[in-house]
Design an enzyme around this catalytic site. Structure first.
Site, PDB file in Angstrom:
ATOM      1  N   GLY B 216     -48.659   8.822  19.465  1.00 28.89           N
ATOM      2  CA  GLY B 216     -47.672   9.979  19.567  1.00 28.89           C
ATOM      3  C   GLY B 216     -47.327  10.666  18.633  1.00 28.89           C
ATOM      4  N   SER B 217     -45.873  11.469  17.837  1.00 27.41           N
ATOM      5  CA  SER B 217     -46.469  11.850  16.447  1.00 27.41           C
ATOM      6  C   SER B 217     -46.229  11.205  15.519  1.00 27.41           C
ATOM      7  CB  SER B 217     -44.951  12.759  17.051  1.00 27.41           C
ATOM      8  OG  SER B 217     -44.729  13.128  18.002  1.00 27.41           O
ATOM      9  N   THR B 218     -45.788   9.553  15.956  1.00 25.59           N
ATOM     10  CA  THR B 218     -46.020   9.422  14.016  1.00 25.59           C
ATOM     11  C   THR B 218     -47.484   9.112  13.558  1.00 25.59           C
ATOM     12  OG1 THR B 218     -46.619   7.021  15.478  1.00 25.59           O
ATOM     13  CG2 THR B 218     -44.401   7.026  14.838  1.00 25.59           C
TER      14      THR B 218
END
Lengths: 474, 485
Positions: B216-218
């Site tokens: 995801g956004s990480t």
């Protein structure tokens, strides 16, 4: 063959009796097992076993009695047989005692029978009985040729012994093989005794019939084929072996009898054709029986690839466990008391006792044991060579041959060389019948070898020599 | 009659000879194979015949051995705080084999290692019993406890690294199992094993190393690193050329943002509020092959990350289409990462662009505590220049100070982080994974953490890296910084 024909092994001069050699060897045969016993105690419990002195004295006493009787009543006997048997028996006792100490086997016995009873004390008792029988043989059997008189009685006796386990009420079916009878709480394996009794019959019968069997034959494709009527006895023995196999599920004993008969027949007739016929018949019989006996089939599969059916078949697991015992032992073995040959659980101290030798004494130990057995066999064969009468020759080679086949069948079975059959390693395995019968066998061989090596009696001075001219054919 | 007699004597000799040959075959030629077969229980018996050496964390053993009765195996393994340490130790069961450190360092632990030969030989003469050596780990009990406690009844994993060395400080996975429960070979052990083996919750899986999740956004941290390294962006505060809505290249699908103000947002701002459009666009501009290059420098697509327990390879697809690459740049599509991998990303940024090889065995010692083998920190790669690392640090610190990661702030430490909420399942219907990766530095120490929580009990809206994962990361970082001084 004339009586005075001396083979290269028998000189005309009086031979040394070799009794002192035997005594010296016996000292080793007693001391080695005592050391082995101490070794097990130290390895398993970290201290010398409690009964060490009693055990040493007991074994020494038994060996001493044996030696004394031989010295007194069979002065010229082969000096190796008694020490070899004593050594094997002594080491067998140590191995059985070692397996008595196994927690796995103790737990197994408790699960199966509710209680564990050690086998070593029984085995020691049976050893004493065996040596008593050995002494009895030497005292009562002054000349092995007296047994010739019992040729046909022996045949009947052997048949009875072989049939006993199948008799309802007497026989006991243990783990698929009906080879035991139980009398007054004792389990007896009549087959072990039948081995000796039937050798008497074969020797007596073949001595009489050998000329007929050897000479009255037709030549066919380079082989001398016997006449139909002479085939009778061999067919009968063959049928008997097969019946044992079918009704008692005992491939080993059947092979043993048949093999012994073929060996004796060949020696008696000097005809190779008998060996060919014998081999063909045994192979044919085995194939036929294997076809409708699941027991035998399972054993054959286990022999072909024990690890393929390791988890699904008990027979495969046994052979696999045994092979892993040998493999885990390696060249020098783990040392007595330090292996895990008891993982096999079933019959660890009887049928599979040689696996313990393999694991704990290693390749070196197994080879030593095989050579000890080999020596007994070859001393027996040599006794046969040296014997002066055909009955003695046949009898001795029959017993030695049977001994050799038994070693081959048992050791070959546990080592995966041939399919496994339920037989016991002579002198090593736990079992009263086996040890008693084998001591009797050694007694007989000693008696024959004594007769063979005994200096030929000087020709009796003939009182008529001066009165009558005797014309002797030269 | 003597001729056949001699022949029979030879025949009997041949029988014995056949046996002699056979025993040589079995006990010499085949000995090795037979003695190590899987059916051969002697192998396991020897393994448990003496007290097993211990696995040690911060000077204290986290394992033990007890004598068992009535079993083939003399000693049984025990574990102190088994469930907490299970992802580190693995298990050593008499009946069901061994895994992870217990398996990899088995020879040291049992004392069979060749390097312990000298000790064994001396033992043979002095009569001393053979002992196992010890495995000293880099793990930090306080951090491990914080991680395991933080996960609580959630499913997920936590990995904490020392960015300067690569030493693994915490390695937690939940739900966990107690390796003591099936260390023996009794019926009870078997029951425990069977229920664990077939469990739906997959307790036996080490989620920290052996489970990959969409990051995801990480993953935007990696994309930002790629953009800086490949000079697509040089000034992190300059506006990027990002339309709103941003349509994925070659498709008509718009990339939806969860937050407003993403149009032409700078890289710094985009990371702060986690703009999908900016990073998808960025990934596209960097191009697939260069994204792959940077991702691989961080450790993606490496099937042999051995800590020494081998972690699963994290994936950044090398062959996907342009739109796939754009989606992958925000940690969706085919991108998948282990928690360890994401901790490595945070660690590399924190360590000025230098990625250290993660490891958890500090040294192996002999029973007498002599060091047999010492692990030296090893540089794995340099995904970022020091200059770019500094820029990325500033961006990550910004996230914690002003953006989605405020819950990870720690007094007296510089903390940088990135949240993530990764969607997965068909049409993204399943509960999303909550991620948080972060690092903290003080003048005395440093730590990098990755936290992932899957399928939490919280409602869908609550599952965000910020709400669930960041507090755990904070606790772990605090614990580490406290221990470091």
């Amino acid at each position: 063959m004339s009586v005075v024909t001396n083979t290269t092994t028998i000189g005309a001069i009086e031979l040394p009796s070799r009794r002192n050699t035997e005594l010296l060897l016996l000292v080793f045969a007693v001391v080695i097992p005592i050391f082995a016993y101490a070794n097990v105690g130290l390895a398993v419990h970290g201290k010398l076993p409690p009964g060490m002195l009693a055990y040493g004295l007991g074994l020494g006493l038994l060996a001493g009695i044996g030696h004394f009787v031989v010295r007194r009543y069979a002065k010229y006997a082969d000096p190796l047989l008694l020490p070899l048997a004593t050594l094997l028996n002594g080491l067998g006792l140590v191995l059985i005692w070692r397996l008595d100490q196994s927690e796995r086997l103790q737990n197994l016995a408790e699960r199966q029978f509710g209680a564990f009873s050690p086998s070593a004390p029984n085995q020691l008792f049976y050893t004493a009985v065996g040596i008593a029988l050995f002494v009895g043989v030497l005292l009562l059997l002054k000349d092995h040729r007296t047994l010739q008189r019992f040729t046909y009685i022996s045949m009947a006796a052997a048949l009875v012994l072989l049939i006993l386990p199948v008799v309802p009420g007497l026989g006991a079916d243990v783990f698929g093989a009906k080879i035991w009878i139980s009398v007054a709480g004792f389990s007896i394996q009549p087959g072990e005794f039948a081995k000796i009794v039937i050798a008497v019959f074969f020797a007596g019968y073949l001595m009489v019939k050998r000329d007929a069997l050897a000479l009255a034959s037709r030549r066919f494709m380079g082989l001398y084929l016997p006449r139909g009527r002479d085939l009778g006895p061999i067919l009968m023995i063959w049928a008997m072996s097969l019946l044992i196999l079918i009704f008692e599920n005992d491939l080993g004993t059947s092979l043993l009898f048949f093999g012994m008969f073929v060996i004796m027949l060949y020696v008696a007739t000097e005809r190779t054709s008998w060996i060919v016929i014998g081999l063909l018949m045994s192979v044919g019989g085995a194939v036929v029986v294997a076809g409708f006996s699941g027991h035998v089939e399972a054993r054959v599969n286990a022999w072909l690839d024990p690890f393929a059916c390791y988890t699904t078949s008990g027979a495969c697991e046994q052979v696999g466990q045994s092979l892993m015992s040998f493999g885990s032992g390696g060249v020098l073995g783990t040392g007595l008391g330090q292996g895990h040959s008891d993982l096999i659980l079933f019959a660890a101290n009887s049928d599979f006792i040689f696996s313990t030798v393999g694991e704990e004494l290693g390749l070196a130990g197994v080879m030593a044991f095989l050579l000890l057995y080999g020596l007994i066999i070859e001393r027996g064969a040599r006794t046969a060579l040296a014997a002066r009468d055909p009955f003695g020759k046949l009898f001795a080679i029959g017993l030695s041959g049977a001994f050799a086949i038994q070693i081959f069948v048992v050791a070959g079975g546990v080592m995966g060389l041939i399919p496994l059959t339920g037989m016991t390693m002579p002198f090593l395995a736990s079992g009263g019948s086996s040890v008693i019968a084998n001591w009797a066998l050694i007694g007989i061989l000693i008696r024959i070898s004594d007769t063979a090596r005994r200096p030929a009696p000087a020709p009796a001075p003939s009182p008529d020599a001066e009165m009558t001219q005797v014309v002797r054919p030269s | 009659m003597n001729k056949p007699l001699r022949r029979i004597a030879i025949f009997c000799g041949l029988l014995v000879l056949a046996l002699l040959v056979r025993t040589n075959w079995l006990q010499y030629v085949q000995a090795e194979e037979l003695s190590t077969r899987k059916e051969n229980r002697r192998v396991a018996i020897a393994q448990y015949a003496q007290e097993r050496g211990n696995i040690i964390a911060n000077g204290k053993p986290i394992t033990g051995s007890v004598v068992t009765d009535g079993s083939d195996y003399k000693y049984k393994r025990t574990y102190i705080d088994g469930p907490m340490w299970a992802p580190v130790t693995g298990f050593a069961s008499q009946a069901f084999g061994s895994t992870q450190l217990e398996n990899l360092e088995d020879k040291i632990l049992t004392g069979n290692d060749d390097r312990l030969f000298f000790d064994r030989t001396i033992g043979m003469f002095t009569g001393e019993k053979r002992q196992g050596g010890n495995v000293v780990t880099t793990l930090m009990p306080a951090a491990q406890k914080a991680a395991f406690k933080g996960l609580g009844s959630n499913k997920g994993a936590v990995v904490a690294l020392d960015p300067r060395t690569g030493a693994i400080l915490a390695l937690a996975s939940a739900p966990s199992y107690d390796p003591s429960s099936f260390a023996g070979n009794s019926k009870k052990d078997e029951k425990a094993w069977v229920s664990l083996k077939d469990s739906k919750n997959k307790e036996l899986v080490n989620r920290a190393l052996r489970e990959t999740y969409p990051p995801g956004s990480t993953f935007k941290v990696v994309t930002a690193a790629a953009a800086l390294e490949h000079k697509v962006v040089t000034d992190i505060n300059a506006p990027t050329d990002t339309p709103e809505p941003y349509i994925l290249p070659g498709t008509r699908t718009p990339m939806v943002n969860q937050h407003g103000g993403c149009k032409n947002a700078s890289l710094n701002k985009a990371l702060e509020v986690s703009c999908n459009s900016v990073f998808a666009n960025m990934g596209d501009k960097v191009t697939r092959d260069k994204m792959v290059e940077t991702a691989e420098k961080f450790g993606f697509n490496d099937p042999e990350i051995d800590t020494p327990v081998r972690a699963f390879a994290s994936v950044y697809d090398k062959t996907m289409s342009r739109d796939g690459n754009a989606q992958s740049s925000i940690g969706q599509f085919n991108t998948a990462a282990t928690p360890l991998q994401m901790a490595m990303v945070a660690a590399a940024v924190a360590n000025d662009g230098k990625l250290m090889k993660p490891y958890m065995v500090d040294r192996l010692t002999a029973p007498n505590l002599d060091v047999i083998e010492q692990t030296d920190p090893q540089e794995m790669s340099r995904p970022l220049s020091a200059e770019n690392a500094e820029k990325l640090q500033a961006m990550m610190v910004n996230v914690v100070e002003k953006g989605t990661g405020t819950r990870a702030q720690i007094d007296g430490a510089t903390v940088g982080g990135k949240t993530g909420t990764a969607q997965h399942g068909e049409k993204n219907k399943k509960r999303p994974y909550a991620w948080f990766i972060s690092y903290a530095t003080t003048d005395k120490g440093a730590v990098a953490v990755a936290v992932v929580i899957e399928d939490s009990n919280a409602t869908r809206e609550d599952i965000s890296g910020s709400g669930l994962a960041a507090p755990i990361a904070k606790d772990v970082m605090q614990a580490v910084l406290k221990a470091q001084g």
